[in-house]
Design a protein around this motif. Structure first.
Motif, short mmCIF file in Angstrom:
data_model
loop_
_atom_site.label_atom_id
_atom_site.label_comp_id
_atom_site.label_asym_id
_atom_site.label_seq_id
_atom_site.Cartn_x
_atom_site.Cartn_y
_atom_site.Cartn_z
N LYS A 201 0.85 -1.18 0.00
CA LYS A 201 0.00 0.00 0.00
C LYS A 201 0.89 1.24 0.00
O LYS A 201 1.98 1.23 0.59
CB LYS A 201 -0.92 0.00 1.22
CG LYS A 201 -1.92 -1.14 1.23
CD LYS A 201 -2.80 -1.07 2.47
CE LYS A 201 -3.81 -2.21 2.49
NZ LYS A 201 -4.64 -2.20 3.70
N PRO A 202 0.45 2.33 -0.60
CA PRO A 202 1.28 3.55 -0.63
C PRO A 202 1.59 4.05 0.78
O PRO A 202 0.71 4.09 1.65
CB PRO A 202 0.41 4.54 -1.40
CG PRO A 202 -0.45 3.67 -2.27
CD PRO A 202 -0.76 2.47 -1.42
N VAL A 203 2.84 4.41 1.00
CA VAL A 203 3.32 4.86 2.31
C VAL A 203 4.24 6.06 2.14
O VAL A 203 4.71 6.35 1.04
CB VAL A 203 4.09 3.74 3.04
CG1 VAL A 203 3.18 2.56 3.36
CG2 VAL A 203 5.29 3.28 2.20
N TRP A 204 4.49 6.73 3.26
CA TRP A 204 5.56 7.71 3.34
C TRP A 204 6.81 7.02 3.84
O TRP A 204 6.74 5.99 4.51
CB TRP A 204 5.19 8.84 4.29
CG TRP A 204 4.12 9.74 3.79
CD1 TRP A 204 2.77 9.49 3.80
CD2 TRP A 204 4.29 11.03 3.21
NE1 TRP A 204 2.09 10.55 3.25
CE2 TRP A 204 2.99 11.51 2.88
CE3 TRP A 204 5.39 11.83 2.95
CZ2 TRP A 204 2.80 12.75 2.30
CZ3 TRP A 204 5.19 13.07 2.37
CH2 TRP A 204 3.91 13.52 2.05
N VAL A 205 7.97 7.59 3.55
CA VAL A 205 9.24 7.08 4.07
C VAL A 205 9.98 8.23 4.74
O VAL A 205 10.22 9.27 4.12
CB VAL A 205 10.11 6.48 2.95
CG1 VAL A 205 11.45 6.02 3.52
CG2 VAL A 205 9.40 5.32 2.26
N ARG A 206 10.33 8.02 6.03
CA ARG A 206 11.19 9.01 6.69
C ARG A 206 12.64 8.59 6.50
O ARG A 206 13.05 7.53 6.99
CB ARG A 206 10.87 9.14 8.18
CG ARG A 206 11.85 10.12 8.87
CD ARG A 206 11.37 10.63 10.21
NE ARG A 206 11.46 9.67 11.28
CZ ARG A 206 11.30 9.95 12.59
NH1 ARG A 206 11.03 11.21 12.95
NH2 ARG A 206 11.36 9.02 13.50
N ILE A 207 13.38 9.41 5.78
CA ILE A 207 14.79 9.14 5.57
C ILE A 207 15.59 9.81 6.69
O ILE A 207 15.03 10.49 7.55
CB ILE A 207 15.25 9.63 4.19
CG1 ILE A 207 15.12 11.15 4.08
CG2 ILE A 207 14.45 8.93 3.09
CD1 ILE A 207 15.68 11.71 2.76
N ASN A 208 16.89 9.63 6.66
CA ASN A 208 17.74 10.26 7.65
C ASN A 208 17.98 11.73 7.32
O ASN A 208 17.74 12.18 6.20
CB ASN A 208 19.08 9.51 7.74
CG ASN A 208 18.95 8.21 8.53
OD1 ASN A 208 19.11 8.19 9.74
ND2 ASN A 208 18.62 7.12 7.83
N ALA A 209 18.44 12.46 8.32
CA ALA A 209 18.61 13.91 8.19
C ALA A 209 19.79 14.25 7.30
O ALA A 209 20.70 13.44 7.07
CB ALA A 209 18.81 14.53 9.57
N ALA A 210 19.80 15.49 6.81
CA ALA A 210 20.90 15.96 5.97
C ALA A 210 22.23 15.90 6.72
O ALA A 210 23.28 15.72 6.11
CB ALA A 210 20.62 17.38 5.50
N SER A 211 22.18 16.04 8.03
CA SER A 211 23.40 16.01 8.85
C SER A 211 23.92 14.60 9.07
O SER A 211 25.01 14.41 9.62
CB SER A 211 23.13 16.67 10.20
OG SER A 211 22.06 16.00 10.87
N SER A 212 23.15 13.60 8.65
CA SER A 212 23.54 12.20 8.86
C SER A 212 24.27 11.65 7.65
O SER A 212 23.96 11.99 6.50
CB SER A 212 22.29 11.35 9.13
OG SER A 212 22.58 9.98 9.03
N ASN A 213 25.24 10.77 7.88
CA ASN A 213 25.92 10.14 6.76
C ASN A 213 25.10 9.01 6.15
O ASN A 213 25.55 8.33 5.24
CB ASN A 213 27.31 9.62 7.18
CG ASN A 213 27.23 8.63 8.34
OD1 ASN A 213 26.15 8.18 8.73
ND2 ASN A 213 28.38 8.30 8.89
N HIS A 214 23.87 8.84 6.64
CA HIS A 214 22.98 7.81 6.09
C HIS A 214 22.00 8.37 5.06
O HIS A 214 21.35 7.60 4.36
CB HIS A 214 22.18 7.14 7.21
CG HIS A 214 23.02 6.34 8.17
ND1 HIS A 214 23.67 5.19 7.80
CD2 HIS A 214 23.30 6.54 9.49
CE1 HIS A 214 24.33 4.70 8.84
NE2 HIS A 214 24.12 5.50 9.87
N GLN A 215 21.85 9.71 4.97
CA GLN A 215 20.83 10.23 4.07
C GLN A 215 21.11 9.89 2.61
O GLN A 215 20.20 9.51 1.86
CB GLN A 215 20.67 11.75 4.22
CG GLN A 215 19.46 12.25 3.43
CD GLN A 215 19.31 13.75 3.41
OE1 GLN A 215 19.96 14.43 2.64
NE2 GLN A 215 18.42 14.28 4.26
N ALA A 216 22.34 10.01 2.20
CA ALA A 216 22.66 9.75 0.80
C ALA A 216 22.29 8.31 0.43
O ALA A 216 21.75 8.06 -0.66
CB ALA A 216 24.15 9.99 0.54
#
Length: 287
Positions: A69-84
């Motif tokens: 089902k369609p969902v939102w995804v919370r990604i990591n913050a710009a300050s995190s090395n995980h966002q990319a």
């Protein structure tokens, strides 16, 4: 770019936004079954560094499934090395899977450019979470960012950084100041009205009821939820009462029949702002 030249995404209709940690992806279906309007799969705070890769795999498997089902995804913050890595993950999804991503929730937003970068990378609606003092100071610029759909905030994060005790009168002063700023700048920039932050005590029905009544009266559009127990109360209380809807319909019908912009209805004077508010209620809840 001025607000008048920015094309805003279509507004959001959800009331309850229920977080599900990506490491526990099996809970997504359960969240929808409990009545959540929409689900936010969380790759950020609810996922420790040791399980980031497994959580990303879980997101891919869910979004690619035939029953997704369609969902939102919370990604990591710009300050995190995980966002990319989170962005690369979403960019790499095949079309059927990326179509199951309604939009992206951006945590700890402090500058409008953070929204711009994700907009160019993913071209999805975005909800920006204001969770730091710098983010608070930059709300006017953040709210005007192209591609932004709605604002929310992380109250506990802000209190921790300001040294404010959250469960105090001072904490409520801070919370209401943030709510006012989000409401004001959402209206200025034609965003969906703000989304209330989470209410941590998930078994406190009385406290949750008071919170929902507060943000509803302030004109907020919905609430972030951290537990399925909260969904039913949020959905029920956020909706106008039958009496309010009935009055709104009478106002809209009378205006359509007469064209009058000022008239009396049920002992109340009605003018243009009341008519516009009634029209919005009918459009949202009785389409």
């Amino acid at each position: 770019m001025s607000e008048n030249n920015v094309a805003k995404p279509k507004g959001l209709s959800a009331t309850s936004y229920l977080f599900v940690p990506a490491i526990n992806i099996e809970r997504v279906e359960k969240a929808f079954a409990r009545g959540a309007d929409t689900v936010i799969i969380d790759l950020e705070d609810a996922v420790s560094d040791s399980v980031k890769m497994q959580s990303r795999d879980n997101v891919v498997n869910y979004l690619s499934g035939a029953d997704a089902k369609p969902v939102w995804v919370r990604i990591n913050a710009a300050s995190s090395n995980h966002q990319a890595g989170d962005i690369d993950l979403l960019k790499s999804l095949p079309l059927p899977a990326i179509n199951n991503v309604i939009g992206v929730v951006l945590p700890k937003v402090e500058h409008a450019i953070e929204i711009d970068r994700v907009r160019h990378a993913l071209a999805k609606p975005m909800i920006a979470l204001i969770e730091t003092p710098k983010g608070m100071a930059n709300i006017p610029d953040i709210a005007a960012a192209a591609g932004l759909t709605a604002l929310s905030f992380g109250f506990l994060d802000i209190c921790e950084k300001l040294g404010v005790r959250a469960d105090s009168e001072a904490g409520q002063m801070v919370a209401n100041q943030i709510r006012y700023q989000l409401s004001l700048h959402s209206a200025i920039n034609a965003l969906t009205p703000p989304i209330e932050c989470v209410y941590p005590p998930f078994n406190d029905d009385d406290g949750l009821t008071q919170r929902v009544n507060g943000w509803r009266d302030l004109g907020f559009s919905g609430m972030l939820c951290i537990h399925p127990n909260q969904v039913a109360i949020v959905n029920a209380l956020a909706r106008p009462s039958q009496a309010q809807l009935a009055f709104a319909k009478k106002v809209v019908d009378h205006y359509a029949q007469t064209g009058l912009a000022a008239f009396a209805m049920d002992g109340q004077m009605v003018d243009t702002p009341v008519i516009l508010q009634a029209q919005k209620l009918i459009q949202k809840y009785q389409p």
